[in-house]
Design a protein around this motif. Structure first.
Motif, mmCIF file in Angstrom:
data_model
loop_
_atom_site.group_PDB
_atom_site.id
_atom_site.type_symbol
_atom_site.label_atom_id
_atom_site.label_comp_id
_atom_site.label_asym_id
_atom_site.label_seq_id
_atom_site.Cartn_x
_atom_site.Cartn_y
_atom_site.Cartn_z
ATOM 1 N N LYS A 199 0.844 -1.191 0.000
ATOM 2 C CA LYS A 199 0.000 0.000 0.000
ATOM 3 C C LYS A 199 0.882 1.244 0.000
ATOM 4 C CE LYS A 199 -3.727 2.296 2.554
ATOM 5 N NZ LYS A 199 -4.631 2.212 3.736
ATOM 6 N N VAL A 200 0.608 2.151 -0.929
ATOM 7 C CA VAL A 200 1.370 3.388 -1.056
ATOM 8 C C VAL A 200 0.394 4.561 -0.997
ATOM 9 C CG1 VAL A 200 2.821 4.782 -2.578
ATOM 10 C CG2 VAL A 200 3.208 2.317 -2.407
ATOM 11 N N VAL A 201 0.611 5.440 -0.029
ATOM 12 C CA VAL A 201 -0.222 6.630 0.114
ATOM 13 C C VAL A 201 0.608 7.839 -0.285
ATOM 14 C CG1 VAL A 201 -1.620 8.032 1.682
ATOM 15 C CG2 VAL A 201 -1.529 5.547 1.972
ATOM 16 N N SER A 202 0.139 8.584 -1.263
ATOM 17 C CA SER A 202 0.891 9.709 -1.797
ATOM 18 C C SER A 202 0.904 10.888 -0.838
ATOM 19 C CB SER A 202 0.263 10.151 -3.123
ATOM 20 O OG SER A 202 0.870 11.337 -3.601
ATOM 21 N N ILE A 203 2.037 11.578 -0.785
ATOM 22 C CA ILE A 203 2.082 12.831 -0.036
ATOM 23 C C ILE A 203 1.918 14.028 -0.975
ATOM 24 C CG2 ILE A 203 3.610 11.814 1.699
ATOM 25 C CD1 ILE A 203 5.865 13.580 0.532
ATOM 26 N N HIS A 204 1.875 13.765 -2.286
ATOM 27 C CA HIS A 204 1.890 14.856 -3.252
ATOM 28 C C HIS A 204 0.582 15.089 -3.992
ATOM 29 C CE1 HIS A 204 6.120 13.300 -3.068
ATOM 30 N NE2 HIS A 204 6.327 14.565 -2.810
ATOM 31 N N ARG A 205 -0.213 14.032 -4.205
ATOM 32 C CA ARG A 205 -1.389 14.149 -5.072
ATOM 33 C C ARG A 205 -2.685 13.779 -4.351
ATOM 34 N NH1 ARG A 205 -0.747 15.697 -10.799
ATOM 35 N NH2 ARG A 205 1.420 15.251 -11.335
ATOM 36 N N ARG A 206 -3.766 14.433 -4.772
ATOM 37 C CA ARG A 206 -5.097 14.075 -4.334
ATOM 38 C C ARG A 206 -5.604 12.935 -5.224
ATOM 39 N NH1 ARG A 206 -8.129 19.858 -4.350
ATOM 40 N NH2 ARG A 206 -9.025 18.758 -6.165
ATOM 41 N N PRO A 207 -6.689 12.263 -4.846
ATOM 42 C CA PRO A 207 -7.213 11.174 -5.684
ATOM 43 C C PRO A 207 -7.589 11.606 -7.097
ATOM 44 C CG PRO A 207 -8.120 11.021 -3.474
ATOM 45 C CD PRO A 207 -7.357 12.322 -3.541
ATOM 46 N N ASP A 208 -7.893 12.898 -7.297
ATOM 47 C CA ASP A 208 -8.235 13.373 -8.634
ATOM 48 C C ASP A 208 -7.017 13.819 -9.435
ATOM 49 O OD1 ASP A 208 -7.584 15.696 -7.307
ATOM 50 O OD2 ASP A 208 -9.526 16.681 -7.595
ATOM 51 N N GLY A 209 -5.834 13.657 -8.860
ATOM 52 C CA GLY A 209 -4.607 14.004 -9.570
ATOM 53 C C GLY A 209 -4.098 15.400 -9.306
ATOM 54 N N VAL A 210 -4.905 16.244 -8.699
ATOM 55 C CA VAL A 210 -4.482 17.603 -8.395
ATOM 56 C C VAL A 210 -3.442 17.573 -7.276
ATOM 57 C CG1 VAL A 210 -5.247 19.849 -7.515
ATOM 58 C CG2 VAL A 210 -6.687 18.568 -9.124
ATOM 59 N N HIS A 211 -2.448 18.447 -7.368
ATOM 60 C CA HIS A 211 -1.424 18.514 -6.322
ATOM 61 C C HIS A 211 -2.053 18.938 -5.003
ATOM 62 C CE1 HIS A 211 2.244 17.899 -8.711
ATOM 63 N NE2 HIS A 211 1.619 18.549 -9.677
ATOM 64 N N CYS A 215 1.396 23.311 2.961
ATOM 65 C CA CYS A 215 0.888 23.694 4.283
ATOM 66 C C CYS A 215 2.042 23.704 5.269
ATOM 67 C CB CYS A 215 -0.198 22.719 4.733
ATOM 68 S SG CYS A 215 -0.779 22.956 6.418
ATOM 69 N N ARG A 216 2.381 24.864 5.763
ATOM 70 C CA ARG A 216 3.451 24.979 6.735
ATOM 71 C C ARG A 216 3.018 24.328 8.055
ATOM 72 N NH1 ARG A 216 6.042 30.795 7.464
ATOM 73 N NH2 ARG A 216 6.473 30.296 5.265
ATOM 74 N N GLY A 217 3.844 23.421 8.549
ATOM 75 C CA GLY A 217 3.542 22.753 9.801
ATOM 76 C C GLY A 217 2.758 21.466 9.651
ATOM 77 N N CYS A 218 2.262 21.182 8.425
ATOM 78 C CA CYS A 218 1.528 19.943 8.183
ATOM 79 C C CYS A 218 2.506 18.789 7.921
ATOM 80 C CB CYS A 218 0.590 20.102 6.990
ATOM 81 S SG CYS A 218 -0.720 21.310 7.222
ATOM 82 N N GLU A 219 2.012 17.569 8.020
ATOM 83 C CA GLU A 219 2.847 16.397 7.772
ATOM 84 C C GLU A 219 3.401 16.448 6.347
ATOM 85 O OE1 GLU A 219 2.596 11.517 8.211
ATOM 86 O OE2 GLU A 219 0.766 12.680 7.868
ATOM 87 N N HIS A 220 4.712 16.371 6.225
ATOM 88 C CA HIS A 220 5.426 16.408 4.942
ATOM 89 C C HIS A 220 5.200 17.713 4.174
ATOM 90 C CE1 HIS A 220 6.235 12.264 5.797
ATOM 91 N NE2 HIS A 220 4.992 11.875 5.566
ATOM 92 N N GLY A 221 4.557 18.703 4.796
ATOM 93 C CA GLY A 221 4.389 20.000 4.162
ATOM 94 C C GLY A 221 3.186 20.133 3.253
ATOM 95 N N TYR A 222 2.241 19.174 3.299
ATOM 96 C CA TYR A 222 1.060 19.219 2.449
ATOM 97 C C TYR A 222 -0.190 18.914 3.267
ATOM 98 C CZ TYR A 222 4.588 18.674 -1.234
ATOM 99 O OH TYR A 222 5.672 18.835 -2.050
ATOM 100 N N SER A 223 -1.340 19.318 2.739
ATOM 101 C CA SER A 223 -2.613 19.016 3.395
ATOM 102 C C SER A 223 -3.654 18.627 2.354
ATOM 103 C CB SER A 223 -3.118 20.241 4.176
ATOM 104 O OG SER A 223 -3.446 21.298 3.292
ATOM 105 N N GLY A 224 -4.721 17.981 2.816
ATOM 106 C CA GLY A 224 -5.795 17.581 1.913
ATOM 107 C C GLY A 224 -5.820 16.087 1.680
ATOM 108 N N PRO A 225 -6.855 15.585 0.994
ATOM 109 C CA PRO A 225 -6.978 14.139 0.723
ATOM 110 C C PRO A 225 -5.795 13.628 -0.084
ATOM 111 C CG PRO A 225 -8.509 15.401 -0.628
ATOM 112 C CD PRO A 225 -7.944 16.356 0.369
ATOM 113 N N ARG A 226 -5.500 12.325 0.093
ATOM 114 C CA ARG A 226 -4.302 11.752 -0.511
ATOM 115 C C ARG A 226 -4.649 10.584 -1.429
ATOM 116 N NH1 ARG A 226 -0.440 10.966 4.731
ATOM 117 N NH2 ARG A 226 1.034 10.309 3.105
ATOM 118 N N MET A 227 -4.006 10.549 -2.584
ATOM 119 C CA MET A 227 -4.149 9.423 -3.502
ATOM 120 C C MET A 227 -3.568 8.179 -2.847
ATOM 121 S SD MET A 227 -5.116 8.196 -6.368
ATOM 122 C CE MET A 227 -4.799 6.824 -7.479
#
Length: 370
Positions: A199-211, A215-227
Motif C-alpha cells: 500500500k502506497v499513500v501519496s504525499i503529493h497528489r489528491r485522488p483526482d490528480g491535483v497537487h 501547508c506549513r507545519g503539516c505532515e510532509h508539508g502538504y494538506s488535503g486528501p491523498r491518492m
C-alpha cells in the motif's frame, strides 16, 4: 525529496528502443531514431583503445551486428531543478543495466543517491576528491567557474565514481534522463500496468490528480486528501505512474522507492513491446518526439540504431530487477548517507564475470519478481 526520482520511468522507453522487438518496427526509420535521440559525449576521452569493427562481410551486415556482449550501461536520472535558474545539477537516480554475452537477457539494479562513496579527483572541474554521497559526483564534476554547469562533465565524474565502487572498468553506453515531458511520454504509450506490491499513500497528489496544497507545519508539508495505491495490478496514466514511483515515506523508504522505479521500468518495457506503439507510425513518432526531449545517449561511437539491432532478441521476460539492500549511516546522531549491506560485493563480482544467472539462483530474495 527531489523530482528526479519520478523520471526513471522513462528508462522503459529507452529499453524499448535498444531492445529486441523494436528493431523490426523501427528499422525503416533508423535515420529518424538516430537523429531524434540526442547523442552527447558523456564519458570523455577513452582511457583504452576502442576495438576496431570486424571486417565487413559480403553482403554488408546490419549496423550493430558486430556489437558483442556482455555490455554494461550506466543510466542517470538527472535533477535539473529547471524551475530554479542557476541551481546546481543533481544525480538522484543511478542504475546499471548489464546485458549478458548472448545479448538476450539483462539485469537492472540501482545505487542509492545517498550512497557514501569515494569520489575521485577530477581536473576539468578542479575537484580534489572526497568521500561523499553519490549524488554529489554529478554536481562536483559538472561545476564550472562562473556558476555554470556542464552535465557531460558531471556524468564523466559520476561514471568514474561508479566504476571505482563497482569495479566495472568500462561502461559500453550511458544515458541521462531529465524531467521534460515525462507524463506526456507515459500517456503517449497509453499508460502502464503495474503490480503494486504494498500500500502506497501519496504525499503529493489528491485522488483526482491535483497537487495537494502546501501547508506549513503539516505532515510532509502538504494538506488535503491523498491518492492511495492499494495492493494489486493497476493501470496507471502518466501522473499516477509518476506519483507512485516517487513515494519514499512508505515501508522500506528509499529502497522501496527504488524497487517501484524498477518495476515501473519493466512495466513500460512490456507495454511498449506488446502494444501498437512500435507498429503505428504516428504513435511511434509521438513517443520518439517525447523521448528526444527527455533522453541523452552516448553509445561510445555507436548510434542508437546499432544497439537496437544488437539487442533485437532482448525481451521483457528476460529483464531481471535486482534490489541491493542497505541502511543509513549515522555519526553523532546525524544522518551521513547510505551504505549497502554487503550483497553488492558478490553481485558486482558476478556481473564483471557475466555470471549473474548463477548469482540470481543463489540470491532469490534480492530479485524483484513482479
Amino acid at each position: 525529496m527531489t523530482r528526479s526520482t519520478r523520471l526513471f520511468i522513462i528508462l522503459g522507453v529507452v529499453l524499448a528502443l535498444i531492445g529486441g522487438a523494436a528493431y523490426a518496427a523501427v528499422q525503416v526509420t533508423k535515420d529518424t531514431v538516430n537523429t531524434a535521440v540526442p547523442q552527447v559525449d558523456l564519458f570523455g576521452p577513452s582511457e583504452e583503445p576502442s576495438a576496431s569493427p570486424s571486417p565487413s562481410a559480403s553482403p554488408t551486415p546490419p549496423a550493430g551486428a558486430d556489437i558483442k556482449g556482455p555490455l554494461n550501461m550506466l543510466i542517470l536520472g538527472r535533477d535539473t531543478r529547471e524551475e530554479q535558474k542557476g541551481s546546481p545539477a543533481h544525480g538522484d537516480v543511478v542504475m546499471i543495466l548489464h546485458i549478458d554475452k548472448d545479448l538476450t537477457s539483462a539485469y537492472l539494479t540501482s545505487l542509492p543517491r545517498d550512497l557514501l562513496v569515494d569520489i575521485p579527483a577530477f581536473t576539468p572541474s578542479r575537484f580534489r576528491g572526497e568521500r561523499s554521497k553519490l549524488t554529489h559526483a554529478l554536481t562536483y564534476g559538472a561545476r564550472l567557474p562562473g556558476g555554470k554547469y556542464d552535465i557531460a562533465l558531471g556524468f564523466q565524474l559520476l561514471a568514474k565514481t561508479v566504476s571505482k565502487y563497482t569495479g566495472i572498468a568500462r561502461f559500453d553506453a550511458g544515458a541521462v534522463i531529465s524531467f521534460n515531458g515525462y507524463i506526456r511520454l507515459i500517456n503517449a504509450i497509453g499508460g502502464v500496468d503495474i503490480y503494486v506490491d504494498q500500500k502506497v499513500v501519496s504525499i503529493h497528489r489528491r485522488p483526482d490528480g491535483v497537487h495537494r496544497a502546501t501547508c506549513r507545519g503539516c505532515e510532509h508539508g502538504y494538506s488535503g486528501p491523498r491518492m492511495t495505491y492499494n495492493v494489486g495490478t493497476r493501470h496507471m496514466n502518466g501522473w499516477q505512474a509518476l506519483d507512485y514511483a516517487r513515494q519514499r515515506y512508505i515501508t522500506g523508504s528509499d529502497y522501496a522507492r527504488q524497487r517501484h522505479q524498477r518495476q515501473l521500468i519493466k512495466a513500460m518495457f512490456t507495454k511498449l513491446l506488446s502494444g501498437d506503439v512500435l507498429t503505428r507510425p504516428g504513435r511511434f513518432d509521438e513517443v520518439l518526439s517525447e523521448l528526444g526531449q527527455t533522453f541523452t545517449f552516448d553509445g561510445r561511437g555507436r548510434k542508437p540504431m546499432e544497439f537496437v539491432y544488437a539487442l533485437r532478441n532482448l525481451r521483457p521476460a528476460n529483464l531481471t530487477l535486482v534490489g541491493l539492500p542497505g541502511s543509513g549511516v549515522f555519526s553523532g546522531g546525524a544522518y551521513r548517507g547510505e551504505r549497502l549491506n554487503g550483497d553488492q560485493t558478490a553481485y558486482f563480482a558476478a556481473l564483471r564475470a557475466d555470471k549473474l544467472d548463477a548469482w540470481a539462483k543463489s540470491h532469490p530474495k534480492l530479485l524483484n519478481l513482479r
